[in-house]
Scaffold this active site. Structure first.
Site, PDB file in Angstrom:
ATOM      1  N   GLY A  38       0.827  -1.210   0.000  1.00 53.16           N
ATOM      2  CA  GLY A  38       0.000   0.000   0.000  1.00 53.16           C
ATOM      3  C   GLY A  38       0.858   1.256   0.000  1.00 53.16           C
ATOM      4  CE1 TYR A 151      -3.905 -12.536  -2.873  1.00 55.00           C
ATOM      5  CE2 TYR A 151      -4.775 -13.577  -4.847  1.00 55.00           C
ATOM      6  CZ  TYR A 151      -4.848 -12.594  -3.878  1.00 55.00           C
ATOM      7  OH  TYR A 151      -5.865 -11.671  -3.918  1.00 55.00           O
ATOM      8  CB  THR A 181     -11.970  -5.067  -8.011  1.00 59.90           C
ATOM      9  OG1 THR A 181     -12.991  -6.020  -7.748  1.00 59.90           O
ATOM     10  CG2 THR A 181     -12.489  -3.683  -7.676  1.00 59.90           C
TER      11      THR A 181
HETATM   12  P1  NAD Z   1      -3.434  -3.853  -2.211  1.00 57.34           P
HETATM   13  O1  NAD Z   1      -2.128  -4.554  -2.338  1.00 57.34           O
HETATM   14  O2  NAD Z   1      -3.622  -2.575  -2.926  1.00 57.34           O
HETATM   15  O3  NAD Z   1      -3.778  -3.599  -0.687  1.00 57.34           O
HETATM   16  C1  NAD Z   1      -3.462  -4.505   0.328  1.00 57.34           C
HETATM   17  C2  NAD Z   1      -3.025  -3.708   1.544  1.00 57.34           C
HETATM   18  O4  NAD Z   1      -2.723  -4.630   2.613  1.00 57.34           O
HETATM   19  C3  NAD Z   1      -1.775  -2.888   1.302  1.00 57.34           C
HETATM   20  O5  NAD Z   1      -1.957  -1.564   1.735  1.00 57.34           O
HETATM   21  C4  NAD Z   1      -0.704  -3.601   2.121  1.00 57.34           C
HETATM   22  O6  NAD Z   1       0.332  -2.743   2.544  1.00 57.34           O
HETATM   23  C5  NAD Z   1      -1.544  -4.179   3.263  1.00 57.34           C
HETATM   24  N1  NAD Z   1      -0.931  -5.343   3.920  1.00 57.34           N
HETATM   25  C6  NAD Z   1      -0.456  -6.459   3.333  1.00 57.34           C
HETATM   26  N2  NAD Z   1       0.025  -7.309   4.258  1.00 57.34           N
HETATM   27  C7  NAD Z   1      -0.166  -6.711   5.455  1.00 57.34           C
HETATM   28  C8  NAD Z   1       0.126  -7.084   6.792  1.00 57.34           C
HETATM   29  N3  NAD Z   1       0.711  -8.247   7.085  1.00 57.34           N
HETATM   30  N4  NAD Z   1      -0.221  -6.233   7.798  1.00 57.34           N
HETATM   31  C9  NAD Z   1      -0.822  -5.044   7.520  1.00 57.34           C
HETATM   32  N5  NAD Z   1      -1.107  -4.634   6.266  1.00 57.34           N
HETATM   33  C10 NAD Z   1      -0.775  -5.461   5.249  1.00 57.34           C
HETATM   34  O7  NAD Z   1      -4.566  -4.912  -2.636  1.00 57.34           O
HETATM   35  P2  NAD Z   1      -6.118  -4.685  -2.927  1.00 57.34           P
HETATM   36  O8  NAD Z   1      -6.345  -4.849  -4.363  1.00 57.34           O
HETATM   37  O9  NAD Z   1      -6.588  -3.456  -2.228  1.00 57.34           O
HETATM   38  O10 NAD Z   1      -6.738  -5.957  -2.208  1.00 57.34           O
HETATM   39  C11 NAD Z   1      -7.282  -5.895  -0.898  1.00 57.34           C
HETATM   40  C12 NAD Z   1      -7.774  -7.281  -0.513  1.00 57.34           C
HETATM   41  O11 NAD Z   1      -8.756  -7.738  -1.460  1.00 57.34           O
HETATM   42  C13 NAD Z   1      -6.672  -8.339  -0.496  1.00 57.34           C
HETATM   43  O12 NAD Z   1      -6.901  -9.214   0.582  1.00 57.34           O
HETATM   44  C14 NAD Z   1      -6.864  -9.068  -1.802  1.00 57.34           C
HETATM   45  O13 NAD Z   1      -6.402 -10.384  -1.736  1.00 57.34           O
HETATM   46  C15 NAD Z   1      -8.375  -8.995  -1.995  1.00 57.34           C
HETATM   47  N6  NAD Z   1      -8.717  -9.082  -3.413  1.00 57.34           N
HETATM   48  C16 NAD Z   1      -8.566  -8.012  -4.235  1.00 57.34           C
HETATM   49  C17 NAD Z   1      -8.883  -8.144  -5.582  1.00 57.34           C
HETATM   50  C18 NAD Z   1      -8.772  -6.987  -6.535  1.00 57.34           C
HETATM   51  O14 NAD Z   1      -9.085  -7.158  -7.720  1.00 57.34           O
HETATM   52  N7  NAD Z   1      -8.394  -5.800  -6.115  1.00 57.34           N
HETATM   53  C19 NAD Z   1      -9.311  -9.367  -6.091  1.00 57.34           C
HETATM   54  C20 NAD Z   1      -9.398 -10.448  -5.219  1.00 57.34           C
HETATM   55  C21 NAD Z   1      -9.127 -10.284  -3.877  1.00 57.34           C
END
Ligand code: NAD
Ligand code: UDP
Length: 317
Positions: A38, A151, A181
């Site tokens: 992030g 993952y 998304t």
């Molecule tokens: P992203 O990488 O933009 O955001 C994830 C956030 O989690 C980041 O800010 C990261 O720094 C934080 N993070 C990771 N590990 C951490 C930890 N151990 N402690 C604290 N913070 C931590 O991803 P996103 O697209 O916003 O996805 C958010 C969630 O939705 C995730 O769990 C992802 O697997 C799920 N998801 C997203 C999508 C998509 O299309 N965006 C699709 C399927 C699932």
């Protein structure tokens, strides 16, 4: 007493969007992030809002609950995990930890505070699916021994933790299996396909199509996905349930590249690169269950969503 909504992964793409949406609707939000994928910039504006608090921490930290006033927590959205293949293949062990130890840690906090917990799982739990479209009861086709396994398999185990805490301790969990998304909220170096294609098209680089581009995906605009998560948290009907959340229009990656070329009116050409290992060939959610339980369907078409995304990236780049 003010009830607090916790969002882990708040500095990420979906977490920051969800936080803005909840704060705008008057909720008090406590965000947690360790910034592994992030950006600090994603929480910068939120930090000026009186209803937003932030704790920089790792969700696997078992002392985390000491840093939170657990008596006030009513809802936990557990989003923390790298989500782009670029990031989870760079940080595989951290990804496994966030979805397993981190999920258990957040479930323990939910249990101690009597809070509901929504876990963001993923379409990747279906691996390279052999059933189309994928319903929630399809058990998947996942490789345990490859670069995506950190993952896919840790998300599957995260779901298992949710099931056990629901069954054993009656924690009111719900699981959203999110399919691809997008919006301009994706960092331009995120590596996911829409941020890559739009950034490339707007900066005069060739669009990098992996393989022949005949693999398919559906794409859901961020506002639709966030609305689904909030609806899932709000109703009792989703307690103990898994819901697919994703777009309805299945397109090949080649079609997506051509659509981005057309909408940006770019002179950029297509560049074909090697297909990543275990890249799913075909993916589309069956969203019948989400429609039935939370009356949800995506509202933004791919073309409309891409137009908004392109307009925002134009301002950012
Ligand atoms: P992203 O990488 O933009 O955001 C994830 C956030 O989690 C980041 O800010 C990261 O720094 C934080 N993070 C990771 N590990 C951490 C930890 N151990 N402690 C604290 N913070 C931590 O991803 P996103 O697209 O916003 O996805 C958010 C969630 O939705 C995730 O769990 C992802 O697997 C799920 N998801 C997203 C999508 C998509 O299309 N965006 C699709 C399927 C699932
Ligand atoms: N992809 C692509 N070019 C890129 C990035 C991704 O062709 O620059 C492809 C990728 O191989 C996959 C699809 O686009 O087939 C979606 O990739 P993304 O990383 O966005 O999400 P995934 O569905 O793999 O989690």
């Amino acid at each position: 007493m003010t009830e607090i909504v916790v969002i882990t992964g708040v500095a990420g793409f979906l977490g920051s969007h969800l936080a803005r949406s909840l704060v705008n609707s008057g909720r008090s939000v406590l965000g947690i992030d360790n910034f592994i994928s992030g950006r600090r910039g994603n929480v910068q504006e939120l930090l000026s809002r009186p209803k937003f608090m932030f704790v920089e921490a790792d969700v696997t930290d078992t002392d985390l609950r000491k840093k939170l006033d657990i008596s006030k927590i009513s809802e936990i959205y557990h989003l923390a995990s790298p989500a782009s293949p670029k990031f989870y293949t760079k940080y595989p062990l951290e990804t496994i930890a966030a979805n397993t130890l981190g999920t258990q840690n957040m479930l323990e906090i939910a249990r101690a505070s009597d809070a509901k917990l929504l876990y963001t799982s993923t379409s990747e739990v279906y691996g390279d699916p052999l059933v189309h479209p994928q319903p929630e009861d399809y058990r998947g086709n996942v490789n345990t021994f490859g670069p995506r396994a950190c993952y896919d398999e840790s998300k599957r185990l995260g779901e298992v933790y949710c099931y056990e805490y629901y069954d054993k301790y009656k924690v009111l969990v719900r699981v959203a299996r999110i399919f691809n998304t997008y919006s301009a909220g994706l960092r331009s170096d995120d590596g996911r396909v829409i941020s890559n294609f739009v950034t490339q098209a707007l900066t005069g680089q060739d669009l990098t199509v992996y393989g022949q581009g005949d693999q398919t995906r559906t794409f859901c605009y961020v506002d639709d996905t966030i609305q689904a998560l909030v609806k899932m948290m709000a109703t009792k009907k989703t307690a103990g349930e898994i819901l697919n959340i994703g777009g309805a229009e299945e397109v090949t990656i080649l079609e997506l590249a051509q659509l981005v070329q057309q909408l940006t009116a770019t002179a950029s050409k297509l560049k074909f690169l090697a297909l990543p290992v275990d890249d799913p060939v075909q993916r589309r959610p069956n969203i019948t269950k989400a429609t039935k339980l939370i009356n949800w369907k995506p509202q933004v078409s791919l073309t409309q969503g891409l137009e908004k995304t392109i307009a925002c990236y134009k301002k950012l780049i």
